[in-house]
Design a protein around this motif. Sequence first.
Motif, PDB file in Angstrom:
ATOM      1  N   LEU A 196       0.822  -1.217   0.000  1.00 20.92           N
ATOM      2  CA  LEU A 196       0.000   0.000   0.000  1.00 20.92           C
ATOM      3  C   LEU A 196       0.852   1.262   0.000  1.00 20.92           C
ATOM      4  CD1 LEU A 196      -3.056  -1.106   2.098  1.00 20.92           C
ATOM      5  CD2 LEU A 196      -2.977  -0.471  -0.306  1.00 20.92           C
ATOM      6  N   GLU A 660      -1.827 -16.124   8.309  1.00 22.53           N
ATOM      7  CA  GLU A 660      -3.122 -15.567   7.893  1.00 22.53           C
ATOM      8  C   GLU A 660      -2.948 -14.593   6.730  1.00 22.53           C
ATOM      9  OE1 GLU A 660      -5.163 -15.705  12.370  1.00 22.53           O
ATOM     10  OE2 GLU A 660      -4.461 -13.811  11.536  1.00 22.53           O
ATOM     11  N   THR A 694     -10.573  -7.975  -0.029  1.00 26.32           N
ATOM     12  CA  THR A 694     -10.976  -7.140   1.109  1.00 26.32           C
ATOM     13  C   THR A 694     -11.404  -8.072   2.248  1.00 26.32           C
ATOM     14  OG1 THR A 694     -13.342  -7.096   0.644  1.00 26.32           O
ATOM     15  CG2 THR A 694     -11.973  -5.512  -0.544  1.00 26.32           C
ATOM     16  N   ILE A 695     -11.831  -7.459   3.323  1.00 27.08           N
ATOM     17  CA  ILE A 695     -12.291  -8.258   4.467  1.00 27.08           C
ATOM     18  C   ILE A 695     -13.542  -9.078   4.116  1.00 27.08           C
ATOM     19  CG2 ILE A 695     -13.823  -6.543   5.535  1.00 27.08           C
ATOM     20  CD1 ILE A 695     -12.471  -7.313   8.245  1.00 27.08           C
ATOM     21  N   HIS A 696     -14.259  -8.643   3.058  1.00 29.04           N
ATOM     22  CA  HIS A 696     -15.420  -9.417   2.611  1.00 29.04           C
ATOM     23  C   HIS A 696     -15.026 -10.757   2.000  1.00 29.04           C
ATOM     24  CE1 HIS A 696     -18.410  -6.271   3.061  1.00 29.04           C
ATOM     25  NE2 HIS A 696     -17.651  -5.424   2.412  1.00 29.04           N
ATOM     26  N   ILE A 698     -12.459 -12.874   2.528  1.00 25.91           N
ATOM     27  CA  ILE A 698     -11.594 -13.863   3.147  1.00 25.91           C
ATOM     28  C   ILE A 698     -12.406 -14.975   3.803  1.00 25.91           C
ATOM     29  CG2 ILE A 698      -9.710 -12.251   3.520  1.00 25.91           C
ATOM     30  CD1 ILE A 698     -10.719 -12.401   6.581  1.00 25.91           C
TER      31      ILE A 698
ATOM     32  N   CYS B  46      -8.743   2.257  -2.261  1.00 25.19           N
ATOM     33  CA  CYS B  46      -8.065   1.450  -1.241  1.00 25.19           C
ATOM     34  C   CYS B  46      -8.422   1.853   0.185  1.00 25.19           C
ATOM     35  CB  CYS B  46      -6.547   1.506  -1.426  1.00 25.19           C
ATOM     36  SG  CYS B  46      -5.831   3.108  -1.057  1.00 25.19           S
ATOM     37  N   PRO B  57     -16.295   8.130   8.085  1.00 21.74           N
ATOM     38  CA  PRO B  57     -15.077   7.827   7.322  1.00 21.74           C
ATOM     39  C   PRO B  57     -15.242   8.249   5.854  1.00 21.74           C
ATOM     40  CG  PRO B  57     -15.918   5.862   8.471  1.00 21.74           C
ATOM     41  CD  PRO B  57     -16.975   6.919   8.547  1.00 21.74           C
ATOM     42  N   VAL B  58     -14.279   8.984   5.351  1.00 25.94           N
ATOM     43  CA  VAL B  58     -14.294   9.340   3.923  1.00 25.94           C
ATOM     44  C   VAL B  58     -12.867   9.226   3.382  1.00 25.94           C
ATOM     45  CG1 VAL B  58     -16.221  10.976   4.167  1.00 25.94           C
ATOM     46  CG2 VAL B  58     -13.861  11.820   4.281  1.00 25.94           C
ATOM     47  N   VAL B 108      -7.976   1.954  12.042  1.00 32.29           N
ATOM     48  CA  VAL B 108      -8.287   2.399  13.403  1.00 32.29           C
ATOM     49  C   VAL B 108      -9.408   3.444  13.376  1.00 32.29           C
ATOM     50  CG1 VAL B 108      -7.397   3.699  15.384  1.00 32.29           C
ATOM     51  CG2 VAL B 108      -6.034   1.844  14.396  1.00 32.29           C
ATOM     52  N   LYS B 127     -17.739  -6.035   8.765  1.00 35.97           N
ATOM     53  CA  LYS B 127     -17.195  -6.255   7.426  1.00 35.97           C
ATOM     54  C   LYS B 127     -17.626  -5.145   6.477  1.00 35.97           C
ATOM     55  CE  LYS B 127     -16.402 -11.213   7.448  1.00 35.97           C
ATOM     56  NZ  LYS B 127     -16.613 -12.470   6.723  1.00 35.97           N
ATOM     57  N   ASN B 128     -18.873  -4.723   6.586  1.00 41.98           N
ATOM     58  CA  ASN B 128     -19.328  -3.639   5.719  1.00 41.98           C
ATOM     59  C   ASN B 128     -18.537  -2.371   5.970  1.00 41.98           C
ATOM     60  OD1 ASN B 128     -21.212  -5.032   4.247  1.00 41.98           O
ATOM     61  ND2 ASN B 128     -22.874  -4.610   5.686  1.00 41.98           N
ATOM     62  N   ALA B 129     -18.295  -2.076   7.231  1.00 40.41           N
ATOM     63  CA  ALA B 129     -17.582  -0.841   7.562  1.00 40.41           C
ATOM     64  C   ALA B 129     -16.132  -0.905   7.088  1.00 40.41           C
ATOM     65  CB  ALA B 129     -17.639  -0.595   9.064  1.00 40.41           C
ATOM     66  N   LEU B 130     -15.477  -2.039   7.346  1.00 43.38           N
ATOM     67  CA  LEU B 130     -14.045  -2.139   7.051  1.00 43.38           C
ATOM     68  C   LEU B 130     -13.771  -2.586   5.617  1.00 43.38           C
ATOM     69  CD1 LEU B 130     -12.861  -3.722  10.417  1.00 43.38           C
ATOM     70  CD2 LEU B 130     -12.453  -1.396   9.626  1.00 43.38           C
ATOM     71  N   GLY B 131     -14.842  -2.925   4.891  1.00 41.11           N
ATOM     72  CA  GLY B 131     -14.674  -3.426   3.524  1.00 41.11           C
ATOM     73  C   GLY B 131     -14.079  -2.413   2.572  1.00 41.11           C
ATOM     74  N   GLY B 132     -14.068  -1.136   2.983  1.00 37.60           N
ATOM     75  CA  GLY B 132     -13.526  -0.107   2.100  1.00 37.60           C
ATOM     76  C   GLY B 132     -12.061   0.177   2.317  1.00 37.60           C
ATOM     77  N   LEU B 134      -8.280  -1.486   2.238  1.00 37.41           N
ATOM     78  CA  LEU B 134      -7.475  -2.647   1.852  1.00 37.41           C
ATOM     79  C   LEU B 134      -6.302  -2.822   2.801  1.00 37.41           C
ATOM     80  CD1 LEU B 134      -7.148  -2.167  -2.011  1.00 37.41           C
ATOM     81  CD2 LEU B 134      -8.622  -3.793  -0.796  1.00 37.41           C
ATOM     82  N   TYR B 140      -6.819  -8.966   8.116  1.00 32.64           N
ATOM     83  CA  TYR B 140      -8.273  -9.056   8.316  1.00 32.64           C
ATOM     84  C   TYR B 140      -8.695 -10.006   9.455  1.00 32.64           C
ATOM     85  CZ  TYR B 140      -8.135  -6.959   3.586  1.00 32.64           C
ATOM     86  OH  TYR B 140      -7.871  -6.182   2.498  1.00 32.64           O
ATOM     87  N   PRO B 141      -8.140 -11.210   9.527  1.00 29.98           N
ATOM     88  CA  PRO B 141      -8.586 -12.070  10.649  1.00 29.98           C
ATOM     89  C   PRO B 141      -8.282 -11.444  12.009  1.00 29.98           C
ATOM     90  CG  PRO B 141      -7.404 -13.382   8.996  1.00 29.98           C
ATOM     91  CD  PRO B 141      -7.207 -11.938   8.636  1.00 29.98           C
ATOM     92  N   LEU B 143      -8.043  -8.277  12.586  1.00 30.80           N
ATOM     93  CA  LEU B 143      -8.955  -7.138  12.760  1.00 30.80           C
ATOM     94  C   LEU B 143     -10.259  -7.606  13.402  1.00 30.80           C
ATOM     95  CD1 LEU B 143      -8.907  -5.112   9.428  1.00 30.80           C
ATOM     96  CD2 LEU B 143      -8.560  -4.201  11.725  1.00 30.80           C
ATOM     97  N   LEU B 144     -10.733  -8.744  12.936  1.00 33.87           N
ATOM     98  CA  LEU B 144     -11.977  -9.266  13.514  1.00 33.87           C
ATOM     99  C   LEU B 144     -11.756  -9.628  14.980  1.00 33.87           C
ATOM    100  CD1 LEU B 144     -13.203 -11.383  10.458  1.00 33.87           C
ATOM    101  CD2 LEU B 144     -14.084  -9.167  11.233  1.00 33.87           C
TER     102      LEU B 144
ATOM    103  N   SER C 104     -17.364   1.714  -1.934  1.00 29.33           N
ATOM    104  CA  SER C 104     -17.121   1.304  -0.551  1.00 29.33           C
ATOM    105  C   SER C 104     -17.665   2.370   0.395  1.00 29.33           C
ATOM    106  CB  SER C 104     -15.622   1.137  -0.332  1.00 29.33           C
ATOM    107  OG  SER C 104     -14.985   2.384  -0.452  1.00 29.33           O
ATOM    108  N   PRO C 105     -17.833   2.034   1.682  1.00 29.88           N
ATOM    109  CA  PRO C 105     -18.431   3.004   2.614  1.00 29.88           C
ATOM    110  C   PRO C 105     -17.766   4.388   2.614  1.00 29.88           C
ATOM    111  CG  PRO C 105     -18.307   0.856   3.643  1.00 29.88           C
ATOM    112  CD  PRO C 105     -17.591   0.735   2.324  1.00 29.88           C
ATOM    113  N   PRO C 106     -16.414   4.483   2.652  1.00 32.31           N
ATOM    114  CA  PRO C 106     -15.860   5.846   2.701  1.00 32.31           C
ATOM    115  C   PRO C 106     -16.075   6.630   1.407  1.00 32.31           C
ATOM    116  CG  PRO C 106     -14.090   4.207   2.649  1.00 32.31           C
ATOM    117  CD  PRO C 106     -15.375   3.458   2.846  1.00 32.31           C
ATOM    118  N   LEU C 110     -19.196  10.159   0.538  1.00 33.47           N
ATOM    119  CA  LEU C 110     -18.958  11.382  -0.222  1.00 33.47           C
ATOM    120  C   LEU C 110     -19.855  11.477  -1.449  1.00 33.47           C
ATOM    121  CD1 LEU C 110     -15.041  11.308  -0.293  1.00 33.47           C
ATOM    122  CD2 LEU C 110     -16.459  12.927   0.993  1.00 33.47           C
TER     123      LEU C 110
END
Lengths: 773, 155, 296
Positions: A196, A660, A694-696, A698, B46, B57-58, B108, B127-132, B134, B140-141, B143-144, C104-106, C110
């Motif tokens: 990234l 992981e 993405t987290i979706h 995995i 990303c 979050p934006v 975070v 997942k929906n919130a963090l899906g945006g 990368l 990811y695991p 994070l959960l 995505s959400p962010p 916007l």
Amino acid sequence: MTGYVGNRIPRVDSAAKVTGAAIYGVDVALAGMLHGAVLRSPYPRARIVSIDTSAAAAAPGVQTVVTGRDFSLLFGGVIKDQSILAIDEVRYAGEPVVAVSATTEHEAQEALSLIRVEYEELPAVLDMRAALANDAPLVHPDLHTYNRRPGDYIVPHTNINTIYRHERGDVEAGFARSDYVFEGEYTAHALSHAALEVHVAIAQYDSVTGGYTVWVSSERPFILRDQLAPGLGVEPSRIRMIAAEVGGTFGGKGIPIAEAIAAGLARHSGGRPVRVEFTREEDLVASQTRVPAILKLKTGINRDGFMVARSAEVLWDSGAYTAYTVDVSIRGAQTIIGPYRIPNLSLLSRQVYTNKPVTGSFRGFGTTQVTWACETHMDEITTEMGLDPVAFRLQNGYEEGDPYINGQILHGINLTDTIKRAATEIGWGSVERKPAPHLRRGKGIAAMIKPSKTPSSANVVINLGQDGRAAVVCAAPEIGAGQRTVIAQIAADSIGIRIEDVSVPDADTAITPYNSPVASSRTTYHMGNAVLEAGTKVQAELVALAGRYLEVDPDELEVRDGGIFDLDGEHQITVKGLLSKYSKEGYWITASARYSSAGSPLLKADPGEEWISSIFWMLCTHAAEVEVDVETGVIRVVKIAAAADVGKAINPLTVEQQIEGGVVMGVSNALFESFSYRDGRVENGNFADYKLATIHDIPEIVPIIVESVHDEAPFGAKGVGEPANAATPPAIGNAIFDAVGIRIRDLPITPEKVLEALEEKAAADVSKLKPPL
Amino acid sequence: MMITVKLTVNGKLRQVHVEPRLTLLEVLREELLLTGTKEGCGVGECGTCVVLHDGEPVTSCLVLAGDADGAEIETIEGLAEDGELTAVQRAFVKTGALQCGFCTPAMVLTTTALFRKNDQPAIEDVKNALGGVLCRCGVYPKLLEAVTEIKGANP
Amino acid sequence: MKRLLKFDYYEPASLEDAVRILAAADGGASVLAGGTDLVVDMKTGRLQPSTVVNLKGIPKLAGIDAADDATRIGALTRVTEVELSELVQSRHPALAQAASILASPPVRGLATIGGNVGRASPASDLGPALIVHDARVAIIGTEGAREELVEKLYVAPGVTSLAQSDIITHFTLPLQPPGFGSAYVKLGKRGSGTDIALAGVAASVLADGDGEIVDCRIALASLGPTPFRAVGTETLLRSKRATQALLATAAENASHEAMPIDDMRASAFYREKLARVLTDRALRGALASAGVEVAA
């Protein structure tokens, strides 16, 4: 010695990373700094007829404009085939042609549009098979004249920049003796490292000394230095590389990329530092990628299910320049045998130049490509023979003491438990086939073997200051895998101080002693050994000092938790307190150590083949459960059980992270990522169309730590980072076959390919049912 | 052409005089020197550059400076007070929900915004919130696990 | 970091001022709403406007209002707000669904509904969802205000019938009678929802008490140069009872009405397959939301 090693220790640099305080390569800024921008070739192959930079040079804010004419020297990894900016000919779309430095990045980028380059397009080699043709245009007609590592691995006057053969036993006799012979062809695609943090560097030139200082984001500051030096025409020691935090690399930040442009611009920017940060598009298109490969396998099996013979033919595409790929193609090809005992082998590996973007080392160093081929092939064998994939792997898999393909006796390995435990965790042998009318489930398994760069060395200096705090000075940049934490754990335990009192400063080639790259999963083992030795020396000196101060026999003292204790466990004095007693003498304990695998008895092999040996071997097995949507071809990976033989986990938390993270990358590599080319140009140079998981996306991931006993390893620890992603794609592919009976042999596994294969299979199944006319 | 942009960043009123072509990300990193916010792609794919804009979050790489005028912005530098990590930050550290750390500020902040709205988010909400955002290291695991840890701390 | 070229920037306080500035601008003018498409297009060089007009200072352009006979959604309403609006979820489910899987959400925080429609991407998620709700778009320009059906707005990929000085102010979605239902489904590259649609299908149905389809709309995304209605398939469905066989025929028909192309994201072959599967799924979703069971 107990304490930190073996425990789940949160990363020592976590706080800096959760507060935004960590300074990455992209965050470094210097006073008076200029900004660079690069004009790149739009063509995969063309002659540069003329370049007019006059308007750009006169544009607002522009400091300098440089072209290939300003840099006549070549650099590279094994073969010095690359220049800082294209000279006379461009060899891939995206190759740097002109670079500009200006007061702001806005001005530098705007100046690019004022540069006029006239090209004469030339026929390009865009396909690795086409590159082998007798009449193929030569990407590097002067290949035979380039400076390069000695050896007869190139084929002059062809596009072949690496050819390698390995034979063992008698493969033809082996096939003749086999009851069954299987053949298959597989392809592995180019992948972006996609760290990234993009490629970035700041370089400053000192016209008095002729030296350079370069602030980098890299896992290999010394290699970068050594590779860049010939391109700048200076001795490596004239370049000082200072590493900042690295925002991911995965093998991708070890050769001069942004560093070359920045240093080149700095040479002509009047002593001002020049910062070059790639855009994401540049990072995807013009840094480096995984080496794509076409892999052919032939395997002979006897009716008892033992593997008798294997031949393999691998063709690799280095792209326009070789970078690290000579070694990727050789080391990678060797492991296409898989972690299996096969007495008769024949291996031919060739790598060609093409007019495509540069490829190079990528997490796994060639093993991800060959593991895809080997393990998909294994599944085809077991399917055809009606064998159980788990039992077949256990029957043929390497065990402690088996000879490797060069006769090295494999030591400290535990493949068996990785297979057994992954299979158990995935629930091998049972599956809910049809959870919904349009969904089918299946399970698959894949194993792999990976060597570590051998021989290689690690040097370290530990400074224990009067405040009782130790700095572990070494060139092992933290690339995200937990290097700094593991080094701190070993240092703290070996010295006997608290981990909070250990720091591991960033690498600086002018200060930190030499280390081979943070690559090949070698850091814990190599730097771990060096730190253990140096830390032990520091402790010995502490004990001696304490004995002197306490007037007791040093043998009756020990150091732990930052304190000096007697053998009854009675605390005598703190380390800090002890050192403060000698502050007037300026007491400061310094110890250094060096670990090198060179000369280890473990490397003994057949005469002339020791170079193939690895100081340790990493084994892993992944088992996957997937769900196929038979209407859309979409694959959902439900679960992956990933077992890695790590020797001993110095830090189970960081080991789990590696496993992981490797699985996540493997899922992403297998299902989502690929480059799309049009006329030799990458057309998806952005994350909208180069997709990462993405987290979706995995699955449930179960990391399984398998241990083994390795005599030379620090606390028994080997490595884990690189093998972690290689077994995931074939495990998924094999699970798809189990679910719906289709075999995808070329990566990535897209829904479209799956749907097409399902339709072909349905058509074939119908035609089988038709009665004969 | 220059414009004046007044915005609140981490509770402090800030004013910058900039060209309108600057993005919020450039204003934060280069004008206000808050380099904790990172760029990953520049085109909103990303999520690395996520900041909280009026609590949401934006992707700051897509917000033009003028659009940030009058906004309340929170960046990663604004969370911990006097070195005291927030519950979200502590959970990230403890569970190992970071590797190279480059996406960590965005992760975070996104997690922080999620928990401000709902201290017991369901896994799908997470997942929906963090899906945006990368993460190439693949945390990811973990994070959960971090989210589970935070939920445990908010019974 | 990719930097933007220079432009003149305005924040007019009224629509009249905005229209005037847009009309007077030389060298290309762009309206800034959420910026999630515009800024990307400017960074990639697809658009290089010399003038950018930010609408944020103009009152009443954002927000969702319920009238008895219609829902009014302001052009500057964020996609997140559309996604989370209970009013939209209950009255216009396809639109809420489309909003929930757009980027995505962010980015959704916007992006605006007006911007998404005005961008006229063939892959627009909101466009097809608005079309199956017979949504009308309100526009103001130098000639004053006007309204038209959203589906009439699209001309070609990235091209609408709007003039440079035209501004979308709001959308009006008529309130549907009982027996109405709608849904939007799409498939992206990762299969997980929020990617650019390889193909997307919005469907709405109005069923009578006996489960007969009185009226319906089907609109396709990424299956032609613009979002468009599969009119033939709608005709095929009208005045028929929803059966498995009818849905299969309709899905097949929609895949013939699709005009997919090969590009780097997917082949025309695959998109055509998706047109069939997604039409089937969208119709099932719409029928379910209308409370209609599909007969055997």
